[in-house]
Structures are given as C-alpha cells and as structure tokens.
Scaffold this motif. Structure first.
Motif, mmCIF file in Angstrom:
data_model
loop_
_atom_site.group_PDB
_atom_site.id
_atom_site.type_symbol
_atom_site.label_atom_id
_atom_site.label_comp_id
_atom_site.label_asym_id
_atom_site.label_seq_id
_atom_site.Cartn_x
_atom_site.Cartn_y
_atom_site.Cartn_z
ATOM 1 N N ARG A 191 6.413 -20.466 -33.249
ATOM 2 C CA ARG A 191 7.578 -20.188 -32.419
ATOM 3 C C ARG A 191 7.508 -18.772 -31.843
ATOM 4 O O ARG A 191 7.798 -18.554 -30.660
ATOM 5 C CB ARG A 191 8.868 -20.368 -33.210
ATOM 6 C CG ARG A 191 10.101 -20.173 -32.327
ATOM 7 C CD ARG A 191 11.402 -20.275 -33.083
ATOM 8 N NE ARG A 191 11.510 -21.518 -33.821
ATOM 9 C CZ ARG A 191 12.250 -21.653 -34.916
ATOM 10 N NH1 ARG A 191 12.944 -20.642 -35.390
ATOM 11 N NH2 ARG A 191 12.310 -22.805 -35.530
ATOM 12 N N ALA A 192 7.119 -17.798 -32.665
ATOM 13 C CA ALA A 192 7.005 -16.410 -32.192
ATOM 14 C C ALA A 192 5.953 -16.314 -31.085
ATOM 15 O O ALA A 192 6.147 -15.623 -30.081
ATOM 16 C CB ALA A 192 6.660 -15.478 -33.350
ATOM 17 N N GLN A 193 4.850 -17.036 -31.248
ATOM 18 C CA GLN A 193 3.806 -17.025 -30.221
ATOM 19 C C GLN A 193 4.291 -17.695 -28.939
ATOM 20 O O GLN A 193 3.936 -17.269 -27.837
ATOM 21 C CB GLN A 193 2.533 -17.671 -30.768
ATOM 22 C CG GLN A 193 1.887 -16.814 -31.835
ATOM 23 C CD GLN A 193 0.827 -17.540 -32.644
ATOM 24 O OE1 GLN A 193 0.831 -18.768 -32.770
ATOM 25 N NE2 GLN A 193 -0.084 -16.770 -33.226
ATOM 26 N N GLU A 194 5.121 -18.729 -29.062
ATOM 27 C CA GLU A 194 5.707 -19.361 -27.884
ATOM 28 C C GLU A 194 6.649 -18.398 -27.164
ATOM 29 O O GLU A 194 6.690 -18.368 -25.929
ATOM 30 C CB GLU A 194 6.447 -20.642 -28.275
ATOM 31 C CG GLU A 194 5.526 -21.771 -28.664
ATOM 32 C CD GLU A 194 6.254 -22.972 -29.262
ATOM 33 O OE1 GLU A 194 7.494 -22.915 -29.447
ATOM 34 O OE2 GLU A 194 5.574 -23.963 -29.560
ATOM 35 N N CYS A 195 7.387 -17.597 -27.927
ATOM 36 C CA CYS A 195 8.254 -16.584 -27.316
ATOM 37 C C CYS A 195 7.417 -15.584 -26.527
ATOM 38 O O CYS A 195 7.785 -15.190 -25.419
ATOM 39 C CB CYS A 195 9.056 -15.842 -28.387
ATOM 40 S SG CYS A 195 10.285 -16.852 -29.232
ATOM 41 N N LEU A 196 6.282 -15.187 -27.092
ATOM 42 C CA LEU A 196 5.392 -14.261 -26.377
ATOM 43 C C LEU A 196 4.858 -14.889 -25.104
ATOM 44 O O LEU A 196 4.782 -14.234 -24.064
ATOM 45 C CB LEU A 196 4.234 -13.830 -27.269
ATOM 46 C CG LEU A 196 4.550 -12.863 -28.393
ATOM 47 C CD1 LEU A 196 3.272 -12.475 -29.121
ATOM 48 C CD2 LEU A 196 5.270 -11.645 -27.893
ATOM 49 N N SER A 197 4.488 -16.158 -25.178
ATOM 50 C CA SER A 197 4.000 -16.851 -23.977
ATOM 51 C C SER A 197 5.087 -16.892 -22.917
ATOM 52 O O SER A 197 4.823 -16.698 -21.728
ATOM 53 C CB SER A 197 3.557 -18.276 -24.323
ATOM 54 O OG SER A 197 2.444 -18.245 -25.165
ATOM 55 N N HIS A 198 6.311 -17.145 -23.346
ATOM 56 C CA HIS A 198 7.439 -17.170 -22.415
ATOM 57 C C HIS A 198 7.630 -15.791 -21.784
ATOM 58 O O HIS A 198 7.835 -15.684 -20.573
ATOM 59 C CB HIS A 198 8.699 -17.607 -23.156
ATOM 60 C CG HIS A 198 9.874 -17.833 -22.269
ATOM 61 N ND1 HIS A 198 10.093 -19.018 -21.621
ATOM 62 C CD2 HIS A 198 10.877 -17.004 -21.903
ATOM 63 C CE1 HIS A 198 11.192 -18.921 -20.905
ATOM 64 N NE2 HIS A 198 11.694 -17.700 -21.061
ATOM 65 N N LEU A 199 7.553 -14.741 -22.603
ATOM 66 C CA LEU A 199 7.695 -13.380 -22.083
ATOM 67 C C LEU A 199 6.553 -13.014 -21.146
ATOM 68 O O LEU A 199 6.728 -12.212 -20.232
ATOM 69 C CB LEU A 199 7.784 -12.379 -23.232
ATOM 70 C CG LEU A 199 9.106 -12.371 -23.973
ATOM 71 C CD1 LEU A 199 8.985 -11.592 -25.273
ATOM 72 C CD2 LEU A 199 10.206 -11.804 -23.091
ATOM 73 N N ASP A 200 5.399 -13.596 -21.381
ATOM 74 C CA ASP A 200 4.260 -13.344 -20.501
ATOM 75 C C ASP A 200 4.525 -13.923 -19.108
ATOM 76 O O ASP A 200 4.136 -13.337 -18.103
ATOM 77 C CB ASP A 200 3.007 -13.962 -21.113
ATOM 78 C CG ASP A 200 1.732 -13.331 -20.610
ATOM 79 O OD1 ASP A 200 1.785 -12.210 -20.063
ATOM 80 O OD2 ASP A 200 0.671 -13.958 -20.784
ATOM 81 N N LEU A 201 5.218 -15.059 -19.077
ATOM 82 C CA LEU A 201 5.541 -15.702 -17.798
ATOM 83 C C LEU A 201 6.781 -15.100 -17.144
ATOM 84 O O LEU A 201 6.817 -14.906 -15.928
ATOM 85 C CB LEU A 201 5.769 -17.206 -18.011
ATOM 86 C CG LEU A 201 4.560 -18.000 -18.457
ATOM 87 C CD1 LEU A 201 4.980 -19.429 -18.799
ATOM 88 C CD2 LEU A 201 3.494 -17.997 -17.378
ATOM 89 N N ILE A 202 7.797 -14.840 -17.936
ATOM 90 C CA ILE A 202 9.070 -14.320 -17.426
ATOM 91 C C ILE A 202 9.357 -13.035 -18.190
ATOM 92 O O ILE A 202 9.937 -13.055 -19.268
ATOM 93 C CB ILE A 202 10.217 -15.330 -17.632
ATOM 94 C CG1 ILE A 202 9.859 -16.654 -16.975
ATOM 95 C CG2 ILE A 202 11.520 -14.777 -17.086
ATOM 96 C CD1 ILE A 202 10.808 -17.779 -17.287
#
Length: 157
Positions: free
Chosen positions: A24-35
């Motif tokens: 989940r934390a890595q998904e948050c980072l991926s989201h922050l990478d996009l937005i």
C-alpha cells in the motif's frame, strides 16, 4: 496449541500484514509519482507507515517500528509534504530497505539480527540537498519516545 506455535503464527500474520501495508505504501508512492502533491496519497502513506509501526511494535520488531516512526516523523510536517515529490526516489529507497528488513526476520525466532545503523544510509540520503524536506534538520533523526509495552511477546526456539 503451544506458546511457540502461537508466537510463530502471530509472526506469520504480522509478516503477511506488513507486506500488505508495504505494498500500500508503495502504491501511495506510485500515485505521488503521477500526481505530485496529492494530499490523499500523502495521508495514506503516513497512515500506512504509522499502522506498520504499530503492528511491528506489537510484534516486538523494534527496528522496523522505529524505522517507520522515523519516516513518519520526517514526512509529517506540511513543508515536507509540499516537497515530497522531489524526495520520491529517496523514499522509494527507504521502502526497499524496509522490505529487505521484513524478509530478513527469522521465521522461527522472530529475530531481525541487523545492526540498527543499517538504516542510516537511507537517512543520510534524506539530508542531501535535492529537494528533501530534512535538509535543515539534524543529520540523525530523533528517536521517538518509548511506548508502553504491556505484554511483550516472546518467541521460543
């Protein structure tokens, strides 16, 4: 069921939960990478790391709990969140280190036999002037206050 079996089962449950939280934390980072400056993703990341810290603490995985708390401490201030996008590669490195630590927990004893200083290369990266929010902080993150430990679980060989 013996205490050892219960302790090993609790350890296994913790490891499964920890991997889910880390994903989940890595998904948050991926989201922050996009937005870049998405406050929901920042909040999700902090909440996820906080939950992982709590669960690690309950399982007496002190190094992992402290590492997660220190990450939360670094990311909590609003001025840090505003520059989080620039620090994503460093944060990804810290999460990779955390994943590595989870893999190194002995499944029979629950021990993580690492030098606590193994986290410092990650922290040192936070202090380099590349947009990190800690460039004006002391080089060593403060240790969080000790939590009350009502019933520490002991694993037996």
């Amino acid at each position: 069921m013996s205490d050892t079996t219960a302790d090993i089962s609790a350890l296994h449950d913790f490891q499964v939960d920890a991997h889910v939280l880390l994903t989940r934390a890595q998904e948050c980072l991926s989201h922050l990478d996009l937005i870049g400056h998405d406050t929901d993703a920042c909040d999700c990341l902090l909440n996820t790391l906080g939950t992982l810290a709590e669960r690690a603490h309950l399982q007496t995985q002190t190094q992992i709990a402290d590492f997660c708390r220190q990450l939360c401490h670094v990311l909590e201030p609003q001025q840090c969140r505003a520059r989080l996008h620039a620090a994503l590669p460093k944060l990804k490195a810290c999460l990779s280190l955390l994943a590595w630590q989870l893999e190194l927990i002995d499944p029979h004893t629950g021990q993580l036999n690492l030098d606590p200083r193994s986290n410092w290369p990650c922290w040192r990266n936070w202090n380099r002037p590349s947009g990190s929010c800690t460039q004006n902080r002391p080089r060593r993150p403060p240790h969080p206050p000790p939590l009350h430990r009502p019933g520490r679980m002991k694993l037996h060989n």
